[in-house]
Design a protein around this motif. Sequence first.
Motif, PDB file in Angstrom:
ATOM      1  N   ALA A  45      -0.979   2.930  12.041  1.00 15.27           N
ATOM      2  CA  ALA A  45      -0.477   3.837  11.120  1.00 15.27           C
ATOM      3  C   ALA A  45      -0.707   3.737   9.782  1.00 15.27           C
ATOM      4  O   ALA A  45      -0.643   2.232   9.498  1.00 15.27           O
ATOM      5  CB  ALA A  45       1.136   4.107  11.446  1.00 15.27           C
ATOM      6  N   ARG A  46      -0.818   4.337   8.986  1.00 19.04           N
ATOM      7  CA  ARG A  46      -0.859   4.159   7.373  1.00 19.04           C
ATOM      8  C   ARG A  46       0.646   4.169   6.840  1.00 19.04           C
ATOM      9  O   ARG A  46       0.655   3.406   5.600  1.00 19.04           O
ATOM     10  CB  ARG A  46      -1.874   5.361   6.765  1.00 19.04           C
ATOM     11  CG  ARG A  46      -3.371   5.172   7.160  1.00 19.04           C
ATOM     12  CD  ARG A  46      -4.019   6.228   6.487  1.00 19.04           C
ATOM     13  NE  ARG A  46      -3.780   7.511   6.611  1.00 19.04           N
ATOM     14  CZ  ARG A  46      -4.088   8.388   5.938  1.00 19.04           C
ATOM     15  NH1 ARG A  46      -4.760   8.365   4.605  1.00 19.04           N
ATOM     16  NH2 ARG A  46      -3.603   9.727   6.119  1.00 19.04           N
ATOM     17  N   LEU A  47       1.538   4.723   7.479  1.00 18.44           N
ATOM     18  CA  LEU A  47       2.938   4.953   6.854  1.00 18.44           C
ATOM     19  C   LEU A  47       3.946   4.124   7.474  1.00 18.44           C
ATOM     20  O   LEU A  47       3.931   4.398   8.985  1.00 18.44           O
ATOM     21  CB  LEU A  47       3.338   6.351   6.718  1.00 18.44           C
ATOM     22  CG  LEU A  47       4.983   6.559   6.438  1.00 18.44           C
ATOM     23  CD1 LEU A  47       5.345   5.988   5.062  1.00 18.44           C
ATOM     24  CD2 LEU A  47       5.136   8.052   6.602  1.00 18.44           C
ATOM     25  N   ASP A 101       0.270   8.877  12.585  1.00 15.23           N
ATOM     26  CA  ASP A 101      -0.009   8.191  11.375  1.00 15.23           C
ATOM     27  C   ASP A 101       1.288   7.444  10.755  1.00 15.23           C
ATOM     28  O   ASP A 101       1.278   7.130   9.595  1.00 15.23           O
ATOM     29  CB  ASP A 101      -0.685   8.894  10.366  1.00 15.23           C
ATOM     30  CG  ASP A 101      -1.649   8.040   9.563  1.00 15.23           C
ATOM     31  OD1 ASP A 101      -1.899   6.883   9.766  1.00 15.23           O
ATOM     32  OD2 ASP A 101      -2.087   8.802   8.272  1.00 15.23           O
ATOM     33  N   ALA A 102       2.284   7.139  11.286  1.00 16.27           N
ATOM     34  CA  ALA A 102       3.541   6.706  11.212  1.00 16.27           C
ATOM     35  C   ALA A 102       4.078   5.696  11.875  1.00 16.27           C
ATOM     36  O   ALA A 102       3.772   5.878  13.344  1.00 16.27           O
ATOM     37  CB  ALA A 102       4.555   7.702  10.610  1.00 16.27           C
ATOM     38  N   LYS A 134       2.362  -7.660   9.013  1.00 16.61           N
ATOM     39  CA  LYS A 134       0.991  -8.337   9.117  1.00 16.61           C
ATOM     40  C   LYS A 134       0.219  -7.642  10.235  1.00 16.61           C
ATOM     41  O   LYS A 134      -0.911  -7.311  10.380  1.00 16.61           O
ATOM     42  CB  LYS A 134       1.271  -9.678   9.598  1.00 16.61           C
ATOM     43  CG  LYS A 134       0.037 -10.449   9.701  1.00 16.61           C
ATOM     44  CD  LYS A 134       0.315 -12.032   9.962  1.00 16.61           C
ATOM     45  CE  LYS A 134      -1.109 -12.801  10.108  1.00 16.61           C
ATOM     46  NZ  LYS A 134      -0.875 -14.226  10.303  1.00 16.61           N
ATOM     47  N   GLY A 135       0.832  -6.981  11.303  1.00 14.16           N
ATOM     48  CA  GLY A 135       0.081  -6.352  12.364  1.00 14.16           C
ATOM     49  C   GLY A 135      -0.444  -4.946  12.192  1.00 14.16           C
ATOM     50  O   GLY A 135      -1.275  -4.379  12.600  1.00 14.16           O
ATOM     51  N   PHE A 136      -0.024  -4.395  11.180  1.00 11.32           N
ATOM     52  CA  PHE A 136      -0.425  -3.086  10.369  1.00 11.32           C
ATOM     53  C   PHE A 136      -1.308  -3.055   9.593  1.00 11.32           C
ATOM     54  O   PHE A 136      -1.238  -3.330   8.266  1.00 11.32           O
ATOM     55  CB  PHE A 136       1.062  -2.261  10.017  1.00 11.32           C
ATOM     56  CG  PHE A 136       1.830  -1.790  10.976  1.00 11.32           C
ATOM     57  CD1 PHE A 136       1.786  -0.332  11.632  1.00 11.32           C
ATOM     58  CD2 PHE A 136       2.803  -2.537  11.601  1.00 11.32           C
ATOM     59  CE1 PHE A 136       2.678   0.115  12.340  1.00 11.32           C
ATOM     60  CE2 PHE A 136       3.637  -2.150  12.619  1.00 11.32           C
ATOM     61  CZ  PHE A 136       3.517  -0.688  12.905  1.00 11.32           C
ATOM     62  N   ARG A 137      -2.695  -3.177  10.201  1.00  8.79           N
ATOM     63  CA  ARG A 137      -3.918  -3.504   9.117  1.00  8.79           C
ATOM     64  C   ARG A 137      -4.263  -2.145   8.466  1.00  8.79           C
ATOM     65  O   ARG A 137      -4.878  -2.387   7.184  1.00  8.79           O
ATOM     66  CB  ARG A 137      -4.911  -3.641  10.108  1.00  8.79           C
ATOM     67  CG  ARG A 137      -4.725  -5.080  10.856  1.00  8.79           C
ATOM     68  CD  ARG A 137      -4.494  -6.283  10.238  1.00  8.79           C
ATOM     69  NE  ARG A 137      -4.587  -7.268  10.957  1.00  8.79           N
ATOM     70  CZ  ARG A 137      -4.368  -8.622  10.327  1.00  8.79           C
ATOM     71  NH1 ARG A 137      -4.324  -8.838   9.190  1.00  8.79           N
ATOM     72  NH2 ARG A 137      -4.390  -9.761  11.408  1.00  8.79           N
ATOM     73  N   ASN A 138      -3.741  -0.934   8.535  1.00 14.29           N
ATOM     74  CA  ASN A 138      -4.144   0.283   7.982  1.00 14.29           C
ATOM     75  C   ASN A 138      -3.176   0.556   6.971  1.00 14.29           C
ATOM     76  O   ASN A 138      -3.278   1.996   6.546  1.00 14.29           O
ATOM     77  CB  ASN A 138      -4.451   1.285   8.789  1.00 14.29           C
ATOM     78  CG  ASN A 138      -5.781   0.876   9.732  1.00 14.29           C
ATOM     79  OD1 ASN A 138      -6.699   0.128   9.373  1.00 14.29           O
ATOM     80  ND2 ASN A 138      -5.717   1.241  10.811  1.00 14.29           N
ATOM     81  N   ASP A 213      -0.064  11.734  -1.511  1.00  9.62           N
ATOM     82  CA  ASP A 213      -0.798  10.395  -1.774  1.00  9.62           C
ATOM     83  C   ASP A 213      -1.927   9.948  -0.788  1.00  9.62           C
ATOM     84  O   ASP A 213      -2.856   9.420  -1.140  1.00  9.62           O
ATOM     85  CB  ASP A 213      -0.040   9.285  -2.165  1.00  9.62           C
ATOM     86  CG  ASP A 213       0.795   9.503  -3.404  1.00  9.62           C
ATOM     87  OD1 ASP A 213       0.282  10.312  -4.313  1.00  9.62           O
ATOM     88  OD2 ASP A 213       1.725   8.727  -3.898  1.00  9.62           O
ATOM     89  N   LEU A 214      -1.367  10.214   0.413  1.00 13.22           N
ATOM     90  CA  LEU A 214      -2.312   9.960   1.638  1.00 13.22           C
ATOM     91  C   LEU A 214      -3.328  10.975   1.907  1.00 13.22           C
ATOM     92  O   LEU A 214      -4.344  10.636   2.560  1.00 13.22           O
ATOM     93  CB  LEU A 214      -1.401   9.620   3.058  1.00 13.22           C
ATOM     94  CG  LEU A 214      -0.455   8.568   2.742  1.00 13.22           C
ATOM     95  CD1 LEU A 214       0.174   8.361   4.221  1.00 13.22           C
ATOM     96  CD2 LEU A 214      -1.255   7.310   2.605  1.00 13.22           C
ATOM     97  N   GLY A 215      -3.140  12.119   1.310  1.00 15.63           N
ATOM     98  CA  GLY A 215      -4.257  13.374   1.461  1.00 15.63           C
ATOM     99  C   GLY A 215      -4.120  13.934   2.815  1.00 15.63           C
ATOM    100  O   GLY A 215      -5.243  14.199   3.083  1.00 15.63           O
TER     101      GLY A 215
END
Length: 215
Positions: A45-47, A101-102, A134-138, A213-215
């Motif tokens: 997820a990005r969020l 994505d969250a 640390k585990g959320f790379r994106n 912001d994330l588009g």
Amino acid sequence: MTNAPTEPSRDCPLCPRLMAFRQHHRALEPDWHNAPVPTFGHPDARLMIVGLAPGLRGANRTGRPFTGDYAGDLLYETLLTYGFAKGTYRADPKDGLQLIDAAITNAVRCVPPENKPTTEEIHACRPYFAATLKGFRNLRAIVALGKIAHDQILRTLATPLVRHKFEHGAVHDIAALPGVRLYDSYHCSRYNTNTGVLTPEMFHAVFAAIKADLG
């Protein structure tokens, strides 16, 4: 950041007061989760949304963050509105709701008495939060629901609090986490909404900004 396990064990001994509180409620409500509450969502997820701690009759009962109390009603309704979730939220971890994505986690994994973890308990849980982060790379966006979550994020990143004051609607660029923006929001608790500290419109505005912001 550390290489600690992402989530504490069911009988995590680091915080004796919280452990005693869990054990007390296990005896009262043996069918409840009554254990540290894991992160909900996929590590791609990005969020990431960071709350304070599980609610006694919410996540502590159901085992899923913000599930079963008023704060979850507003949070999940907002996530559905802005496309960060799909399905139907029924305050039941078996409702089939999916995050898009969250991910949702808490600064403190175990329910504290009166929803008030001590400074020592927040510190004790920091390695687990650090491992999760640390585990959320994106990651591209983190929402801090309240000042305790905001401070836990900054301290985990060894960033002085004075550089980034908590303020509802504020957006911070953190040097220790390039490419990730920190968004502040008052916590979506019943108290904050009942007293007008936070309105649904104010809460929606935070996620509208993230979505843009994330588009």
